[in-house]
Design an enzyme around this catalytic site. Structure first.
Site, PDB file in Angstrom:
ATOM      1  N   THR A 185      13.667  -1.001 -20.764  1.00  0.00           N
ATOM      2  CA  THR A 185      14.085   0.115 -19.915  1.00  0.00           C
ATOM      3  C   THR A 185      14.098   1.446 -20.649  1.00  0.00           C
ATOM      4  O   THR A 185      13.802   2.500 -20.057  1.00  0.00           O
ATOM      5  CB  THR A 185      15.513  -0.175 -19.364  1.00  0.00           C
ATOM      6  OG1 THR A 185      15.428  -1.314 -18.521  1.00  0.00           O
ATOM      7  CG2 THR A 185      16.074   0.978 -18.574  1.00  0.00           C
ATOM      8  N   ASP A 242       8.284  -5.615 -20.623  1.00  0.00           N
ATOM      9  CA  ASP A 242       9.612  -5.895 -20.087  1.00  0.00           C
ATOM     10  C   ASP A 242      10.050  -7.146 -20.856  1.00  0.00           C
ATOM     11  O   ASP A 242       9.272  -8.097 -20.984  1.00  0.00           O
ATOM     12  CB  ASP A 242       9.505  -6.198 -18.585  1.00  0.00           C
ATOM     13  CG  ASP A 242      10.872  -6.377 -17.935  1.00  0.00           C
ATOM     14  OD1 ASP A 242      11.170  -5.627 -17.006  1.00  0.00           O
ATOM     15  OD2 ASP A 242      11.630  -7.283 -18.366  1.00  0.00           O
ATOM     16  N   SER A 243      11.253  -7.187 -21.372  1.00  0.00           N
ATOM     17  CA  SER A 243      11.614  -8.293 -22.265  1.00  0.00           C
ATOM     18  C   SER A 243      11.676  -9.635 -21.547  1.00  0.00           C
ATOM     19  O   SER A 243      11.678 -10.684 -22.187  1.00  0.00           O
ATOM     20  CB  SER A 243      12.924  -8.001 -22.993  1.00  0.00           C
ATOM     21  OG  SER A 243      14.025  -8.174 -22.145  1.00  0.00           O
ATOM     22  N   SER A 244      11.684  -9.632 -20.214  1.00  0.00           N
ATOM     23  CA  SER A 244      11.620 -10.901 -19.481  1.00  0.00           C
ATOM     24  C   SER A 244      10.272 -11.578 -19.706  1.00  0.00           C
ATOM     25  O   SER A 244      10.125 -12.779 -19.443  1.00  0.00           O
ATOM     26  CB  SER A 244      11.781 -10.676 -17.975  1.00  0.00           C
ATOM     27  OG  SER A 244      12.583  -9.577 -17.731  1.00  0.00           O
ATOM     28  N   THR A 299      16.677  -5.151 -22.612  1.00  0.00           N
ATOM     29  CA  THR A 299      17.979  -5.796 -22.819  1.00  0.00           C
ATOM     30  C   THR A 299      18.031  -7.252 -22.340  1.00  0.00           C
ATOM     31  O   THR A 299      18.849  -8.027 -22.814  1.00  0.00           O
ATOM     32  CB  THR A 299      19.093  -5.005 -22.089  1.00  0.00           C
ATOM     33  OG1 THR A 299      18.799  -4.998 -20.689  1.00  0.00           O
ATOM     34  CG2 THR A 299      19.210  -3.589 -22.614  1.00  0.00           C
ATOM     35  N   ASP A 300      17.125  -7.606 -21.390  1.00  0.00           N
ATOM     36  CA  ASP A 300      17.270  -8.924 -20.756  1.00  0.00           C
ATOM     37  C   ASP A 300      17.212 -10.093 -21.734  1.00  0.00           C
ATOM     38  O   ASP A 300      18.002 -11.030 -21.637  1.00  0.00           O
ATOM     39  CB  ASP A 300      16.206  -9.107 -19.663  1.00  0.00           C
ATOM     40  CG  ASP A 300      16.507  -8.261 -18.433  1.00  0.00           C
ATOM     41  OD1 ASP A 300      17.646  -7.758 -18.332  1.00  0.00           O
ATOM     42  OD2 ASP A 300      15.610  -8.085 -17.593  1.00  0.00           O
TER      43      ASP A 300
HETATM   44  N1  ASP Z   1      14.089  -5.735 -17.594  1.00  0.00           N
HETATM   45  C1  ASP Z   1      14.365  -4.850 -18.700  1.00  0.00           C
HETATM   46  C2  ASP Z   1      13.936  -5.553 -19.981  1.00  0.00           C
HETATM   47  O1  ASP Z   1      14.587  -6.429 -20.419  1.00  0.00           O
HETATM   48  C3  ASP Z   1      15.805  -4.531 -18.742  1.00  0.00           C
HETATM   49  C4  ASP Z   1      16.218  -3.576 -19.828  1.00  0.00           C
HETATM   50  O2  ASP Z   1      15.515  -3.231 -20.724  1.00  0.00           O
HETATM   51  O3  ASP Z   1      17.401  -3.165 -19.768  1.00  0.00           O
HETATM   52  O4  ASP Z   1      12.910  -5.179 -20.516  1.00  0.00           O
END
Ligand code: ASP
Length: 387
Positions: free
Chosen positions: A16, A84-86, A116-117
């Site tokens: 993000t 995206d970390s997912s 963050t994910d």
């Molecule tokens: N979906 C985003 C990720 O993990 C969420 C984030 O960065 O806060 O890349």
């Protein structure tokens, strides 16, 4: 004068922090946009400082405004594609570890900008992959992109650069919302608060407010003569299963089928499952007999497992191993690291029970398992890879 130049490498993986909304109104990473924004943010880059101290910055280098005796020069390496970390797993953890290895001698510290994910999985995995780390590796991100007015990006990134450049913290850490946490003790606790991470069973390594407070007692001590090495072999045959009252033995059986080699079993409370479900106990026993390493941790957000109840004793009797107070992220990535070693089942179990990188409070283990020889809480065992 006596300015100390410190160099930090920033691996910008995605998340993000550098995302913008696309035509459908959803966030996605945009190449180059983050670096350009940072270059034009005065708190993050001050070219006049470079001129003042006659520092020749190359095209990719940035410099923080003057911070007392330290001048922090940093370089941002942007990944392609940004993720995206997912969408991240083993392959991406290995890439980050290899980038740190390649640049280890050239920089004083490292910052990883990450979504963050799955950030807590990456911080846990890196803690096991980077052995005898002598320099800080700080992983951060933000809940609101750097382009938006209420963003937490600048504060998280700036503090991470300061920790990576100015402090002797030989650990993989997570910095988020004024707290520096041990990477393999961290878990994401909120999808919408800026204070999105916590370290439920371990004290923060540092906190930031008007002052930076370092809690030295909790920071790992390293023997500087031990050589830094990077392990890039990880098993993907690992899984995480949360126990629930209506689970059917067929579901458990299918989860434990080959090629699975290790699972994190999240039981109730202090480590209990339904001891009257002989159908489930039979399936678990068959898996243990096949050599599957099963680690029992609590599904509660804080605390550890212990053999306090008959329902918990049933798991121990099957050969299921107590994971003490490890987080699910640390347990899964530790399994991935250990199962890739050419070891016997017994050695793997012994390694899983050992505190390798500060991920496990040994005192808890000692308390519940008097036969184990463990180090004091918070200190880290130096163990040979296999024994
Ligand atoms: N979906 C985003 C990720 O993990 C969420 C984030 O960065 O806060 O890349």
């Amino acid at each position: 004068m006596g300015e100390i130049k410190r160099k930090v490498l920033v691996l910008y993986v995605g998340g993000t922090i550098g995302m913008q909304k696309n035509e459908y109104g959803v966030y996605m990473p945009v190449p180059d946009a983050f670096v350009n924004k940072i270059k034009s943010t005065s708190e993050m880059h001050d070219a006049k400082i470079a001129t003042k101290y006659k520092i020749d910055l190359n095209e990719n280098e940035l410099i923080l405004p003057n911070l007392g005796p330290n001048l922090i020069i940093y370089r941002i390496k942007e990944y392609h594609p940004l993720l995206d970390s997912s969408n991240m797993a083993t392959k991406e953890w290995i890439r980050i570890a290899e980038d740190i290895k390649e640049n280890y001698s050239k920089f004083d510290g490292f910052v990883v900008l990450h979504g963050t994910d799955t950030l807590a999985y990456t911080s846990s995995a890196l803690s096991f992959m980077l052995e005898n780390l002598q320099k800080p590796v700080i992983i951060t991100g933000s809940q609101i992109p750097v382009f938006e007015s209420r963003s937490d990006a600048k504060e998280n990134f700036l503090s991470s650069l300061i920790f990576a450049g100015c402090y002797n913290i030989p650990e993989v850490c997570v910095f988020f919302a004024n707290k520096l946490l041990r990477g393999n003790r961290t878990t994401k606790v909120s999808s919408n608060c800026l204070d999105a991470f916590d370290s439920p069973n371990y004290h923060p390594l540092a906190t930031t407010g008007i002052e930076v407070n370092l809690h030295y007692h909790y920071i790992a001590k390293r023997n500087s003569s031990s050589k830094f090495s990077v392990h890039t072999n990880l098993s993907s045959n690992v899984g995480r299963l949360t126990f629930y009252p209506t689970i059917a033995s067929e579901q458990l059986e299918s989860f434990l089928k080959p090629p699975i080699e290790g699972i994190v079993l999240q039981s109730y409370g202090a480590g209990n499952i339904s001891s009257n479900r002989t159908d489930l106990l039979k399936v678990l026993k068959t898996a243990v007999d096949r050599g599957v390493v099963i680690i029992n941790i609590t599904q509660c957000s804080k605390g550890s497992v212990s053999v306090t109840y008959e329902a918990g004793k049933a798991l121990e009797q099957l050969g299921i191993i107590s994971g003490g107070d490890m987080t699910a992220e640390a347990t899964l990535t530790k399994l991935a690291y250990i199962l890739a070693m050419p070891c016997s089942y017994e050695s793997r179990v012994k390694l899983m029970k050992s505190n390798l990188r500060g991920e496990l409070s040994s005192a808890i283990f000692k308390y519940h398992n008097n036969n184990e020889k463990e180090t004091a809480s918070g200190s880290i065992a130096t163990l040979p890879s296999c024994f």
